[in-house]
Enzyme design. Structure first.
Site, PDB file in Angstrom:
ATOM      1  CE  LYS A  78      -3.427  -2.845  -0.042  1.00 52.20           C
ATOM      2  NZ  LYS A  78      -4.368  -3.262   0.996  1.00 52.20           N
TER       3      LYS A  78
HETATM    4  C1  LIG Z   1      -5.305  -4.371   1.489  1.00 49.17           C
HETATM    5  C2  LIG Z   1      -6.770  -4.190   1.520  1.00 49.17           C
HETATM    6  C3  LIG Z   1      -7.536  -4.444   2.662  1.00 49.17           C
HETATM    7  C4  LIG Z   1      -6.999  -5.130   3.884  1.00 49.17           C
HETATM    8  O1  LIG Z   1      -5.882  -4.570   4.423  1.00 49.17           O
HETATM    9  P1  LIG Z   1      -4.869  -5.449   5.305  1.00 49.17           P
HETATM   10  O2  LIG Z   1      -3.989  -4.415   5.908  1.00 49.17           O
HETATM   11  O3  LIG Z   1      -4.149  -6.350   4.349  1.00 49.17           O
HETATM   12  O4  LIG Z   1      -5.667  -6.201   6.293  1.00 49.17           O
HETATM   13  C5  LIG Z   1      -8.879  -4.116   2.637  1.00 49.17           C
HETATM   14  N1  LIG Z   1      -9.458  -3.612   1.541  1.00 49.17           N
HETATM   15  C6  LIG Z   1      -8.775  -3.402   0.404  1.00 49.17           C
HETATM   16  C7  LIG Z   1      -9.476  -2.811  -0.768  1.00 49.17           C
HETATM   17  C8  LIG Z   1      -7.407  -3.705   0.350  1.00 49.17           C
HETATM   18  O5  LIG Z   1      -6.734  -3.524  -0.781  1.00 49.17           O
END
Ligand SMILES: *Cc1c(COP(=O)(O)O)cnc(C)c1O
Length: 411
Positions: free
Chosen positions: A196
């Site tokens: 991210k």
């Molecule tokens: C990455 C992601 C999540 C979950 O995040 P984590 O930190 O991996 O638990 C939720 N929604 C979307 C759209 C994502 O891309």
């Protein structure tokens, strides 16, 4: 994989990933500093990270959690979503968006997306509202903020809470009418996973202007105890009272130190992601059958993913074949996502089936995420372009199976 095993048509020796973190020596220093301090978790660096994050996104409150999934779960808890309730989520998202609804015993109702942006279609959301609907979760797919200018009045009119799954869109904005992602919905949930925009290893954040919701989430991440670390002067006493069922969803000070270092570099990374996207935009205009997603005018796109649609007719290969061919060439393309209602769990538990969200299902057959991350070089981008050009089969060729075998050997 050793060079000996390298496919003859690979254009790189190692796989170019679709996303990757950037960690600096300064980040490492900040983390090491915490490791030498008194508080590894539930200490002052978490609070500092929360304040910096809230300020960055223009929200009154930010609450750090152990993952983006925990952040979404906490948002559902804060809204008191429970059994018998429905929450509308887009079909085109990571499963965790809908899972958070299921964690609370409620039912996710899948809404379809606009085929050009893959963002949830507000008109379809409205069609799926029932007397049981409690909330809408909008997903800023690929980093593009949803149309909150439509979603907010819709939520208000139908008396629903609006949650942003902003896992992709930290740094994005919808100016000038609204503002930065994190301040566009009642609650916004972020992920701090390494792919991210910024990372804490694992981590998440909820931002909101609602102080009551923020306090509920602080309790929720700490077993439901009536005091969080803000009452730590009382730690060691027995006066913690569990008022509701919570979890251990805390983020550590170690992670928060990394988060602070990362947040300071977000603007530079956003700029680099925009440059890479622009380079793809220019090159792809000349490759038939590879169509980038549309961008709503005026939004600041966080460019978490660079998603294209592979149009089998014009490209000469369908997405499945293109995916395989590109991976063979060491281009780490991805597919984001299988529509959630098609996962076996959802079909079994909620009886969802193909046909529920036709636009998401059609998009799924064509989408491919090309590599994009701040440390990616222009040469890396050009490798992706070259791999796409070599993978494409000109319409007239239409090779026999024998020719196709030969072509594979040539690259
Ligand atoms: C990455 C992601 C999540 C979950 O995040 P984590 O930190 O991996 O638990 C939720 N929604 C979307 C759209 C994502 O891309």
């Amino acid at each position: 994989m050793s060079p000996v095993e390298l496919a003859p048509d690979a254009i790189r020796e190692t796989m170019l990933p679709y996303g990757r973190q950037s960690v600096s020596e300064e980040d490492i220093r900040l983390v090491a500093e915490v490791l030498r301090s008194d508080w590894l978790t539930t200490g002052p660096v978490v609070e500092r990270f929360e304040r910096a994050f809230a300020e960055r996104v223009g929200a009154a409150e930010a609450v750090a959690l152990s993952s983006g999934t925990a952040a979404l779960h906490a948002a559902m808890f804060a809204l008191a979503v429970g059994p018998g309730d429905e929450v509308i989520v887009p079909a085109m998202t990571f499963a965790a968006t809908a899972n958070a609804v299921v964690f609370q015993g409620a039912t996710p109702v899948f809404a379809d997306i606009s085929p050009d942006t893959l963002l949830v279609d507000p008109a379809d959301v409205e069609r799926r509202v029932t007397p049981r609907t409690r909330a809408i979760v909008a997903v800023d797919y690929a980093g593009q903020p949803c149309d909150y200018g439509q979603l907010r009045p819709l939520a208000r009119r139908r008396n629903l809470a609006l949650v942003a799954d902003a896992a992709h869109s930290l740094g994005g904005a919808d100016p000038p009418t609204t503002g930065p992602v994190g301040s566009l919905a009642d609650l916004s949930a972020f992920s701090l996973h390494p792919v991210k925009a910024i990372t804490t290893g694992e981590g998440g954040m909820v931002t909101t202007d609602d102080v009551g919701c923020a306090e509920r989430i602080r309790r929720f991440r700490n077993h439901g105890f009536s005091r969080d670390y803000r009452g730590r002067e009382a730690a060691g006493s027995w006066q913690y009272k569990m008022t509701e069922l919570g979890y251990n969803y805390r983020l550590t000070d170690i992670q928060s130190a990394l988060g602070l270092g990362q947040l300071a570099r977000l603007d530079g990374w956003m700029a680099r992601r925009s440059e890479i996207s622009a380079r793809y935009d220019r090159a792809l205009a000349g490759i038939e059958g590879v169509r980038p997603l549309a961008v709503r005018s005026g939004v600041r796109h966080a460019r978490h993913l660079y998603v294209v649609r592979i149009e089998a007719g014009a490209f000469g290969l369908d997405r499945r074949a293109a995916y395989k061919a590109l991976r063979r060439r060491r281009i780490g393309v991805g597919v984001h996502y299988l529509p959630v209602h098609l996962h076996p769990f959802y079909r079994r538990r909620f009886g969802t089936a193909p046909g529920l969200c036709p636009n998401a299902e059609a998009a799924y057959e064509e989408i491919l995420s090309l590599p994009i991350f701040p440390a990616m070089s222009d040469d890396d981008v050009d490798d992706v372009i070259r791999a796409l050009e070599r993978t494409r089969k000109p319409r007239s060729a239409d090779p026999t199976p024998l020719c196709r075998e030969r072509e594979r050997g040539r690259g």
